[in-house]
Design an enzyme around this catalytic site. Structure first.
Site, PDB file in Angstrom:
ATOM      1  N   GLY A 163     -15.139  66.148  16.341  1.00  0.00           N
ATOM      2  CA  GLY A 163     -14.238  66.749  16.477  1.00  0.00           C
ATOM      3  C   GLY A 163     -14.177  68.110  15.745  1.00  0.00           C
ATOM      4  O   GLY A 163     -15.055  68.547  14.858  1.00  0.00           O
ATOM      5  N   CYS A 177     -18.510  66.126   7.966  1.00  0.00           N
ATOM      6  CA  CYS A 177     -17.860  67.436   8.714  1.00  0.00           C
ATOM      7  C   CYS A 177     -18.485  68.997   8.520  1.00  0.00           C
ATOM      8  O   CYS A 177     -19.441  68.633   8.079  1.00  0.00           O
ATOM      9  CB  CYS A 177     -16.809  67.835   7.599  1.00  0.00           C
ATOM     10  SG  CYS A 177     -15.484  69.812   7.439  1.00  0.00           S
ATOM     11  N   LEU A 178     -18.556  69.299  10.086  1.00  0.00           N
ATOM     12  CA  LEU A 178     -20.013  70.756  10.464  1.00  0.00           C
ATOM     13  C   LEU A 178     -19.368  72.006   8.967  1.00  0.00           C
ATOM     14  O   LEU A 178     -20.597  72.450   8.948  1.00  0.00           O
ATOM     15  CB  LEU A 178     -19.014  70.411  11.832  1.00  0.00           C
ATOM     16  CG  LEU A 178     -19.208  69.607  13.270  1.00  0.00           C
ATOM     17  CD1 LEU A 178     -19.697  70.451  14.536  1.00  0.00           C
ATOM     18  CD2 LEU A 178     -20.522  69.383  13.248  1.00  0.00           C
ATOM     19  N   HIS A 185      -7.483  70.691   8.922  1.00  0.00           N
ATOM     20  CA  HIS A 185      -8.188  71.834   9.165  1.00  0.00           C
ATOM     21  C   HIS A 185      -7.204  72.901   9.261  1.00  0.00           C
ATOM     22  O   HIS A 185      -7.282  74.163   9.175  1.00  0.00           O
ATOM     23  CB  HIS A 185      -9.533  71.653   9.928  1.00  0.00           C
ATOM     24  CG  HIS A 185     -10.936  71.993   9.370  1.00  0.00           C
ATOM     25  ND1 HIS A 185     -11.724  71.637   8.457  1.00  0.00           N
ATOM     26  CD2 HIS A 185     -11.401  70.467   9.770  1.00  0.00           C
ATOM     27  CE1 HIS A 185     -12.721  71.446   8.350  1.00  0.00           C
ATOM     28  NE2 HIS A 185     -12.780  70.377   8.962  1.00  0.00           N
ATOM     29  N   HIS A 207      -8.215  64.370  10.145  1.00  0.00           N
ATOM     30  CA  HIS A 207      -9.569  64.923   9.507  1.00  0.00           C
ATOM     31  C   HIS A 207      -9.315  66.217   9.893  1.00  0.00           C
ATOM     32  O   HIS A 207      -9.047  67.334   9.598  1.00  0.00           O
ATOM     33  CB  HIS A 207     -10.504  64.425   9.845  1.00  0.00           C
ATOM     34  CG  HIS A 207     -12.033  65.220   8.651  1.00  0.00           C
ATOM     35  ND1 HIS A 207     -12.645  65.109   8.541  1.00  0.00           N
ATOM     36  CD2 HIS A 207     -12.338  67.011   9.398  1.00  0.00           C
ATOM     37  CE1 HIS A 207     -13.556  66.724   7.765  1.00  0.00           C
ATOM     38  NE2 HIS A 207     -13.458  67.156   8.816  1.00  0.00           N
ATOM     39  N   GLU A 208      -8.955  66.338  11.416  1.00  0.00           N
ATOM     40  CA  GLU A 208      -8.993  67.954  12.022  1.00  0.00           C
ATOM     41  C   GLU A 208      -7.573  68.379  12.100  1.00  0.00           C
ATOM     42  O   GLU A 208      -7.641  69.675  11.453  1.00  0.00           O
ATOM     43  CB  GLU A 208      -9.153  68.025  13.561  1.00  0.00           C
ATOM     44  CG  GLU A 208     -10.282  67.179  13.643  1.00  0.00           C
ATOM     45  CD  GLU A 208     -11.847  67.673  13.319  1.00  0.00           C
ATOM     46  OE1 GLU A 208     -11.770  68.950  12.938  1.00  0.00           O
ATOM     47  OE2 GLU A 208     -12.876  66.836  12.968  1.00  0.00           O
ATOM     48  N   GLN A 211     -12.471  76.021  12.204  1.00  0.00           N
ATOM     49  CA  GLN A 211     -13.622  76.244  11.769  1.00  0.00           C
ATOM     50  C   GLN A 211     -15.178  76.947  12.573  1.00  0.00           C
ATOM     51  O   GLN A 211     -16.232  77.525  12.163  1.00  0.00           O
ATOM     52  CB  GLN A 211     -13.973  74.429  12.411  1.00  0.00           C
ATOM     53  CG  GLN A 211     -13.708  73.606  11.251  1.00  0.00           C
ATOM     54  CD  GLN A 211     -14.315  72.032  11.472  1.00  0.00           C
ATOM     55  OE1 GLN A 211     -14.093  71.981  12.009  1.00  0.00           O
ATOM     56  NE2 GLN A 211     -15.393  71.571  10.398  1.00  0.00           N
TER      57      GLN A 211
HETATM   58 CO    CO Z   1     -13.977  69.143   9.036  1.00  0.00          CO
END
Ligand code: CO
Length: 168
Positions: free
Chosen positions: A48, A93-94, A139, A135-136, A53
């Site tokens: 995701g 998480c990236l 963000h 999760h996304e 991000q």
């Molecule tokens: Co993340």
């Protein structure tokens, strides 16, 4: 059409903690952004990716629970209308390279979103797909993995992240 890879913002970049605004433009510029986000997510091995991000404070997320190209979802202005159950599970998480944490999420969610053409959808998601979307969506509200764990765990993860970044 050549797609561009977008640089991922790493914690503590301030854009990650801002609440993103709604997207109303579904024109060519946004379409390019969606494609670039999809490409970036796959190249970075993510399941995701949320627009903040990549430094864009808009309510856009990409989710690919199967991690298969072509099976990704572009979700714009998503809203959770109902949720049920609870499940703890590992998340990465990236924006936190090399970090994994156990996070509690709803097991099932009812989600409203617009697709990349602006069309409205109401769907029921569960398990891993529901986790990715939650999760996304965090963000989009400026909430991060480290905000979902205990204070002690948070300090531990931040220290670990700093070490991971130094060793890259
Ligand atoms: Co993340």
């Amino acid at each position: 059409m050549a797609m561009a890879l977008l640089p991922i913002k790493i914690y503590p970049d301030p854009v990650l903690t801002v609440k993103a605004g709604p997207l109303s433009d579904f024109g060519p510029k946004s379409q390019t952004l969606f494609d670039d986000m999809i490409e970036t997510m796959y190249v970075e091995d993510g399941v995701g990716l949320a627009a903040p991000q990549v430094g864009i404070s808009k309510r856009i997320l990409i989710a690919s629970p199967s991690m298969k190209r072509g099976q990704e979802y572009v979700m714009i202005n998503p809203e959770i209308h109902a949720s049920s159950g609870q499940e703890i599970g590992p998340e990465g998480c990236l924006s936190f390279p090399g970090i994994s944490a156990e996070v509690v999420r709803a097991k099932e969610i009812r989600l409203h979103y617009q697709d990349r053409q602006g069309k409205h959808h109401d769907v029921q998601l569960k398990d891993f797909f529901a986790r990715v979307v939650q999760h996304e969506m965090d963000h989009l509200n400026g909430i991060l993995l480290i905000d979902r764990v205990s204070f002690d765990k948070r300090q531990e993860l931040i220290a670990q992240l700093q070490q991971n970044i130094q060793n890259r």
